[in-house]
Scaffold this active site. Structure first.
Site, PDB file in Angstrom:
ATOM      1  N   ARG A 179       6.879  -8.566   1.321  1.00 19.33           N
ATOM      2  CA  ARG A 179       7.397 -10.109   1.334  1.00 19.33           C
ATOM      3  C   ARG A 179       8.182  -9.998  -0.123  1.00 19.33           C
ATOM      4  O   ARG A 179       8.790 -10.999  -0.039  1.00 19.33           O
ATOM      5  CB  ARG A 179       5.905 -10.943   0.859  1.00 19.33           C
ATOM      6  N   GLU A 217      -8.171   0.375  -4.306  1.00 18.81           N
ATOM      7  CA  GLU A 217      -9.765   0.240  -4.384  1.00 18.81           C
ATOM      8  C   GLU A 217     -10.242   1.424  -3.798  1.00 18.81           C
ATOM      9  O   GLU A 217     -11.401   1.958  -4.262  1.00 18.81           O
ATOM     10  CB  GLU A 217     -10.385  -0.860  -3.669  1.00 18.81           C
TER      11      GLU A 217
END
Length: 184
Positions: A68, A105
């Site tokens: 994006r 993560e």
């Protein structure tokens, strides 16, 4: 970034960002900017604000982070009259690249830039849609510097203040500004 973003523009942008619950997984509130992009008035206001930042930063190149960030950065580069450089996920660019790994993560990821697209003397503005944990932005700053260019600043449409992105970027910014148009 209140001096660049009037309350009217801020309200317009916020009204076009849609919250999508439990996407891409349960417990996540996804911030969908596609309604903002579909609204020519909102997209133009966002682009103009980012162009003003590019001028303020003295940017000679604009880096957009996949994916994006590409959509936001490319029109800014055109309007500011500077080059656009995409930072892609590993394996998406042909030819010689510089690569940078960063922690996720659960595991790691890698981004790349064409080695010849940035060089000494370039002042680079990084644009992305959201600053969350800061891993991709931090890796992009490393790539820019490894290419010999200077980081002029980082601008994001939205900063998720409940995540550690700003703190993670602190030292990596090296004194360059970090501007979030909207903080949630």
């Amino acid at each position: 970034m209140s001096e660049l973003l009037s309350e009217d523009v801020r309200a317009l942008l916020l009204s076009r960002i849609k919250d999508v619950a439990d996407y891409p997984q349960p417990g996540v509130m996804f911030k969908d900017i596609t309604p903002l992009l579909a609204d020519p008035k909102a997209f133009a206001a966002l682009t103009q604000t980012l162009v003003e930042l590019a001028v303020r930063y003295g940017a000679t190149k604009i880096v957009g982070l996949e994916a994006r960030g590409f959509i936001l950065a490319a029109p800014v580069a055109v309007q500011a009259g500077v080059g656009f450089v995409p930072v892609r996920k590993a394996g998406k660019l042909p030819g010689a690249t510089l690569a940078q790994s960063y922690a996720l993560e659960y595991g790691t990821a890698e981004i790349e830039v064409h080695a010849e697209d940035l060089s000494a003397g370039d002042r680079v503005m990084v644009i992305d849609d959201v600053l969350a944990t800061g891993g991709t932005a931090e890796a992009s700053l490393s790539l820019i510097r490894r290419a010999g260019a200077e980081v002029a600043g980082v601008a994001v449409l939205m900063e998720l203040s409940f995540l550690p992105g700003r703190a993670k970027l602190g030292a990596a910014l090296g004194g360059a500004p970090l501007d979030a148009l909207i903080v949630v």
